[in-house]
Design an enzyme around this catalytic site. Structure first.
Site, mmCIF file in Angstrom:
data_model
loop_
_atom_site.group_PDB
_atom_site.id
_atom_site.type_symbol
_atom_site.label_atom_id
_atom_site.label_comp_id
_atom_site.label_asym_id
_atom_site.label_seq_id
_atom_site.Cartn_x
_atom_site.Cartn_y
_atom_site.Cartn_z
ATOM 1 N N GLY A 15 -0.478 -3.234 5.466
ATOM 2 C CA GLY A 15 -1.469 -4.237 5.840
ATOM 3 C C GLY A 15 -1.955 -4.011 7.251
ATOM 4 C CB SER A 26 -9.237 -1.938 4.688
ATOM 5 O OG SER A 26 -7.991 -1.268 4.604
ATOM 6 C CB SER A 27 -5.424 -2.738 8.613
ATOM 7 O OG SER A 27 -5.840 -4.006 9.059
ATOM 8 C CD GLU A 66 -3.893 -7.096 0.203
ATOM 9 O OE1 GLU A 66 -4.223 -5.998 0.661
ATOM 10 O OE2 GLU A 66 -3.586 -8.035 0.919
ATOM 11 C CB THR A 69 -0.945 -0.001 1.233
ATOM 12 O OG1 THR A 69 -1.779 -1.170 1.156
ATOM 13 C CG2 THR A 69 -1.846 1.204 1.309
#
Length: 602
Positions: free
Chosen positions: A499, A477-478, A431, A411
């Site tokens: 992530g 998502s984080s 991703e 990311t």
């Protein structure tokens, strides 16, 4: 230390110390053809941009100098990252956008997360009743979700921008056409994907020309992407969701163009033209918690970033971290992270499909019920069972525990601010590094494998999993873009890739600045620990090789080495009205912080 009363710190005086970090004279202009100079910190007026890449930051600064606002600069920077950071972001991905409006003194967000095909169900990643191997799902059409990045740009610009998309794509279009200088990070990321990329002729032709890795110092060009940007700038983002460009995406996903000589089994995906036509980026309210007299805003579900960072901050509110030893501070931070991840796994998913108790997760009452689990002389055991935010019970967990499922660690993040005081924190992604490895033929960009962020199957059959696939569902998502205000005025904004480590990176950077008194650039550079409801906590080398590790191990902590966690960027408003932009000193080759007018040029 424990349970000391939270106090209103004199934060502005602490943050003012940052000025001494970035007051050096600006670097000399780069010679023609060379990339802009790269610096992890910059201070000045007129606005600021921080990203991982100097060319991308320069694109945002160019827009600010022409009178654009923070939203315009964010889109221009993001588009440029699609050229220079194509393995982390681009038109084939998605992300989350947090915006502070200086005139209204409000924070709003855009959820641009990718969505599953409408034909998907909970068995999307099952074969013969068993979950696919992760590596088989990653390099496939099956993992590709409907891209949300173009719709995010359009939604943000329609709401808050001041310039046309066509104008904002020009720096990235120019960069793709004329090329950028390959650095060691780009080469190493290409090398890490070499075997995957080689199996797809269009990807190999673009990123492995002649079958060779790009050479550090050479110029990398992407004329297909330049043409794509030009077309999107002229016709609008709808051209990516309907028509020929959309058809190209669907064809690539449903019939992945694999080299006939490859032995790789590449599963086709289910994406349809209707999935693309029906996609919408969502404007929604942010999460909000109070911390040390500050208001901390983040991203609400489908991201778990805002709820997890917010819950951890609420847990830490009762501890005076400014007076704690390093071991005490890290112990409390690690345990708060452990608890927040236990609750995240049980409760957070796409709120269109799951009953997510966002307000309850962010209540101080729930945090207090969870904080009392933490002991100063012992370590909680993971996987830790979740609590029940709707019915908080002191020092009690709720039912069985489930381990945290895997989430890819790539990311990219950018942060922008303008002369009017508007601020953007924007994290975007495809991703995994290199995404699905599928390049849309003739279009110059990779497609995401974002659907692999879904749980392939429940981690524990006895625990409800809110993150199983579903039709049109957004995977959890984080991503944690965060903006911090004091009395309605911006104090700082930041975010990170990584992530699930994004949550802990943002949390640690925030408390490093607010509680530990570190200048923002130092809080970003500090060695990181990441605990995600796992038996082991990951440490970067700076902590792994530190005496504090032995102190923590004596309490019962178990560690494993992670060479690099996250790659944050941020901006900060200084008391004298100047902006400070900050980025990494070393991680991912160092980041790029820029301001429109460096200090001394009012």
């Amino acid at each position: 230390m424990r349970r000391s009363v939270a106090r209103n710190m004199s934060l502005l005086s602490v943050l003012a110390a940052v000025v001494t970090v970035g007051a050096a004279a600006p670097a000399s202009p780069a010679p023609p053809g060379a990339p802009p100079p790269k610096s992890p910190v910059a201070v000045g007026y007129g606005g600021a941009v921080a990203s991982v890449d100097a060319d991308a930051s320069a694109a945002g600064i160019e827009v600010l100098r022409e009178g654009g606002n923070a939203v315009d600069a964010a889109v221009a920077t993001a588009a440029a990252l699609g050229v220079t950071e194509p393995y982390s972001s681009g038109l084939g991905g998605g992300g989350y956008f947090v915006y502070y409006d200086a005139r209204k003194r409000t924070v709003e967000t855009v959820d641009g997360r990718e969505t599953a095909p409408r034909s998907a169900d909970s068995s999307l990643f099952l074969e013969n009743g068993k979950p696919l191997a992760f590596e088989d799902a990653v390099t496939s059409g099956l993992g590709v979700g409907t891209p949300g990045t173009p719709a995010t740009w359009s939604t943000a610009l329609d709401a808050w921008g001041s310039k046309s998309l066509g104008r904002l794509l020009k720096p990235a279009e120019r960069l793709a056409r004329d090329g950028f200088v390959v650095d060691s990070t780009f080469r190493s990321q290409t090398e890490g994907n070499q075997a995957r990329f080689a199996d797809f002729p269009d990807t190999a032709e673009l990123f492995l020309p002649g079958g060779q890795l790009p050479v550090v110092g050479s110029v990398f060009k992407n004329p297909d992407l330049a043409r794509t940007y030009e077309k999107v700038g002229r016709e609008g983002v709808d051209t990516l969701y309907r028509g020929r460009l959309a058809d190209d995406v669907v064809r690539t996903v449903r019939n992945p163009p694999v080299d006939p000589e490859s032995t790789r089994v590449v599963r086709p995906g289910r994406l349809t033209a209707q999935d693309l036509r029906s996609y919408r980026a969502l404007r929604q309210a942010p999460t909000k918690v109070g911390y040390r007299g500050l208001d901390v805003y983040g991203m609400a579900p489908s991201s778990s970033g805002g709820t997890s960072v917010g819950e951890a901050l609420n847990i830490l509110e009762s501890t005076d971290l400014s007076r704690a030893t390093e071991a005490q501070y890290l112990h409390r931070y690690i345990e708060a992270s452990r608890i927040a991840f236990a609750d995240r796994g049980r409760w957070v998913g796409d709120p269109a499909y799951e009953d997510v108790p966002t307000r309850d997760l962010l209540s101080q009452r729930f945090a207090d019920a969870r904080e009392c689990l933490i002991k100063d002389d012992a370590v909680l055991t993971s996987p830790l069972a979740p609590g029940d935010p709707r019915h908080p019970a002191g020092c009690a967990n709720r039912g069985a525990a489930a381990p945290t499922t895997y989430e890819g660690e790539n990311t990219t993040h950018l942060t922008t601010a303008d002369k009017w005081g508007n601020v953007v924190a924007y994290t975007l992604t495809i991703e995994q590094t290199g995404g699905s490895a599928l390049t849309v033929p003739g279009r110059g960009y990779l497609l995401n494998n974002e659907l692999t962020d879904f749980s392939f199957a429940p981690a524990n059959a006895a625990v409800h999993d809110p993150n199983l696939p579903g039709p049109g569902k957004r995977p959890r998502s984080s991503i944690s873009p965060t903006i911090v205000l004091r009395h309605g005025q911006p104090v700082l904004a930041l975010g990170s890739p990584g992530g699930a480590t994004i949550i802990t990176t943002v949390l640690q950077s925030l408390i490093g600045t607010v509680d530990r008194g570190l200048p923002l650039v130092d809080a970003i550079a500090a060695p990181r620990a990441s605990q995600r409801n796992s038996p082991t906590t990951e440490l970067e080398p700076g902590l792994w090789n530190s005496p504090v590790r032995a102190e923590l191990e004596s309490l019962g902590h178990v560690f494993k080495l992670n060479p690099e966690i996250g790659a944050a960027t941020g901006v900060q408003r200084l008391p004298d009205g100047r902006w400070l932009a900050a980025a990494e000193r070393v991680r991912r080759g160092g980041g790029s912080a820029m301001v429109v007018k460096p200090s001394g040029q009012p």
